[in-house]
Design a protein around this motif. Structure first.
Motif, short mmCIF file in Angstrom:
data_model
loop_
_atom_site.label_atom_id
_atom_site.label_comp_id
_atom_site.label_asym_id
_atom_site.label_seq_id
_atom_site.Cartn_x
_atom_site.Cartn_y
_atom_site.Cartn_z
N ARG A 151 0.87 -1.18 0.00
CA ARG A 151 0.00 0.00 0.00
C ARG A 151 0.90 1.22 0.00
NH1 ARG A 151 -2.61 -0.71 4.54
NH2 ARG A 151 -4.31 -1.85 3.56
N CYS A 152 0.54 2.19 -0.82
CA CYS A 152 1.32 3.42 -0.92
C CYS A 152 0.92 4.36 0.22
CB CYS A 152 1.08 4.05 -2.28
SG CYS A 152 2.27 5.32 -2.67
N LEU A 153 1.90 4.82 0.99
CA LEU A 153 1.63 5.67 2.14
C LEU A 153 1.65 7.16 1.80
CD1 LEU A 153 3.77 3.80 4.81
CD2 LEU A 153 1.30 3.66 4.43
N LYS A 154 2.30 7.50 0.68
CA LYS A 154 2.33 8.89 0.24
C LYS A 154 2.53 8.92 -1.27
CE LYS A 154 7.04 9.13 2.01
NZ LYS A 154 7.91 9.80 2.96
N ILE A 167 3.90 2.12 -13.08
CA ILE A 167 2.82 2.13 -12.09
C ILE A 167 2.84 3.49 -11.39
CG2 ILE A 167 1.99 1.07 -9.96
CD1 ILE A 167 3.43 -1.50 -10.92
N LEU A 168 1.67 4.08 -11.23
CA LEU A 168 1.55 5.35 -10.53
C LEU A 168 1.32 5.07 -9.05
CD1 LEU A 168 1.44 8.42 -10.75
CD2 LEU A 168 -1.03 8.22 -11.09
N LEU A 169 2.25 5.50 -8.23
CA LEU A 169 2.17 5.28 -6.80
C LEU A 169 1.51 6.51 -6.15
CD1 LEU A 169 5.66 3.70 -6.04
CD2 LEU A 169 3.48 2.54 -6.37
N LYS A 170 0.21 6.38 -5.89
CA LYS A 170 -0.55 7.44 -5.25
C LYS A 170 -0.90 6.99 -3.84
CE LYS A 170 -3.63 9.71 -7.43
NZ LYS A 170 -4.85 10.12 -8.14
N LYS A 171 -1.12 7.94 -2.97
CA LYS A 171 -1.43 7.65 -1.58
C LYS A 171 -2.66 6.74 -1.49
CE LYS A 171 -2.07 9.78 2.90
NZ LYS A 171 -2.01 11.00 3.68
N ASN A 172 -2.57 5.70 -0.64
CA ASN A 172 -3.61 4.71 -0.36
C ASN A 172 -3.91 3.76 -1.50
OD1 ASN A 172 -3.98 5.63 2.28
ND2 ASN A 172 -5.39 7.22 1.61
N SER A 173 -3.12 3.78 -2.59
CA SER A 173 -3.33 2.80 -3.66
C SER A 173 -2.60 1.51 -3.29
CB SER A 173 -2.81 3.34 -4.99
OG SER A 173 -1.42 3.60 -4.93
N GLN A 174 -3.12 0.36 -3.73
CA GLN A 174 -2.50 -0.93 -3.45
C GLN A 174 -2.05 -1.58 -4.74
OE1 GLN A 174 -5.39 -2.10 0.19
NE2 GLN A 174 -4.02 -3.71 -0.51
N GLN A 188 12.06 3.16 3.07
CA GLN A 188 12.04 4.62 3.06
C GLN A 188 10.69 5.17 3.54
OE1 GLN A 188 13.09 5.75 -0.93
NE2 GLN A 188 15.23 5.20 -0.65
N GLY A 189 9.70 4.28 3.73
CA GLY A 189 8.42 4.73 4.22
C GLY A 189 7.46 5.17 3.15
N VAL A 190 7.75 4.89 1.88
CA VAL A 190 6.85 5.24 0.79
C VAL A 190 5.75 4.19 0.67
CG1 VAL A 190 6.68 5.63 -1.70
CG2 VAL A 190 8.64 6.51 -0.45
N LEU A 191 6.14 2.91 0.83
CA LEU A 191 5.20 1.80 0.74
C LEU A 191 5.16 1.05 2.06
CD1 LEU A 191 6.28 0.26 -2.70
CD2 LEU A 191 4.37 1.82 -2.30
N GLU A 192 4.06 0.32 2.27
CA GLU A 192 4.00 -0.61 3.40
C GLU A 192 3.51 -1.95 2.89
OE1 GLU A 192 1.37 0.06 6.72
OE2 GLU A 192 -0.32 0.41 5.39
N HIS A 193 4.08 -2.99 3.45
CA HIS A 193 3.73 -4.36 3.08
C HIS A 193 2.37 -4.68 3.69
CE1 HIS A 193 4.93 -8.89 3.11
NE2 HIS A 193 3.91 -8.65 2.34
N VAL A 194 1.41 -5.08 2.85
CA VAL A 194 0.07 -5.45 3.32
C VAL A 194 0.09 -6.93 3.60
CG1 VAL A 194 -2.37 -5.56 2.75
CG2 VAL A 194 -0.99 -3.63 1.96
N VAL A 195 -0.09 -7.28 4.86
CA VAL A 195 -0.12 -8.69 5.25
C VAL A 195 -1.57 -9.13 5.33
CG1 VAL A 195 0.58 -10.36 6.98
CG2 VAL A 195 2.00 -8.35 6.55
N SER A 196 -1.94 -10.12 4.52
CA SER A 196 -3.33 -10.57 4.49
C SER A 196 -3.59 -11.60 5.55
CB SER A 196 -3.65 -11.21 3.13
OG SER A 196 -3.19 -10.40 2.09
#
Length: 196
Positions: A151-154, A167-174, A188-196
């Protein structure tokens, strides 16, 4: 009391956990060096007095001050070495660009050391794995799968993967991306790993 400032430097590092870098305590280092200079000067005058006048009762005091000098020296060396180990670990955690908050806590010499370490590591990585080199900082832990959901954080902008897809990395996009391409952005804090 002797060596208190030097021990306080060590305690300051100990209070901060691993992976954290406290601000460089230039004032503390300066105070320890001033104490060392004063101890050295006192010892020099006492040694001269003991030699010239034969005052052997000064020898235990001289030895005590000498021990304090060595202790201060070891504490400063330990303080500086521990900081360098933390800075080296930060290179592996954050990559070649450190966050501003961390850079703010470093002195000029530490920034210079970090840049030199970064260059040495890059040269080494280019020497591995053929023409493109091998980024040994990517997979710090063995991956469980080659692709991960993130998930994109920013807002980050466009991001190109190996097959040419942009790919366009926009805030809250997965997105479902190759792990090795997005691991740096996760650190770097741009993305976060989504654990299902």
């Amino acid at each position: 009391m002797f060596c208190e400032k030097a021990i306080e430097l060590i305690k300051e590092l100990h209070r901060m956990g691993d992976g954290q870098l406290p601000a460089f305590n230039e004032e503390g280092i300066r105070q320890v060096l001033e104490e060392m200079k004063a101890l050295y000067q006192q010892n020099q005058s006492d040694v001269n007095e003991a030699k010239c006048e034969g005052r052997s009762e000064l020898i235990p005091t001289i030895k005590f001050r000498h021990g304090c000098l060595f202790r201060n020296q070891r504490c400063i060396a330990a303080y500086l070495y521990d900081r360098l180990l933390r800075i080296r670990a930060l290179r592996w955690e954050y990559g070649s660009v450190l966050p501003t908050a961390i850079r703010f806590h470093m002195c000029a010499e530490e920034l210079q050391w970090f840049n030199q370490y970064k260059k040495s590591l890059a040269t080494y990585m280019r020497s591995l794995g053929g023409e493109e080199g091998l980024d040994i900082t990517q997979d710090v832990k063995p991956p469980k799968s080659l692709y991960i959901e993130v998930r994109c954080l920013k807002d980050h902008g466009e991001f190109e993967i190996d097959d040419g897809t942009v790919i366009l990395l926009k805030k809250n996009s997965q997105h479902f991306l190759p792990r090795w391409k997005c691991e740096q952005l996760i650190r770097q804090g741009v993305l976060e790993h989504v654990v299902s």
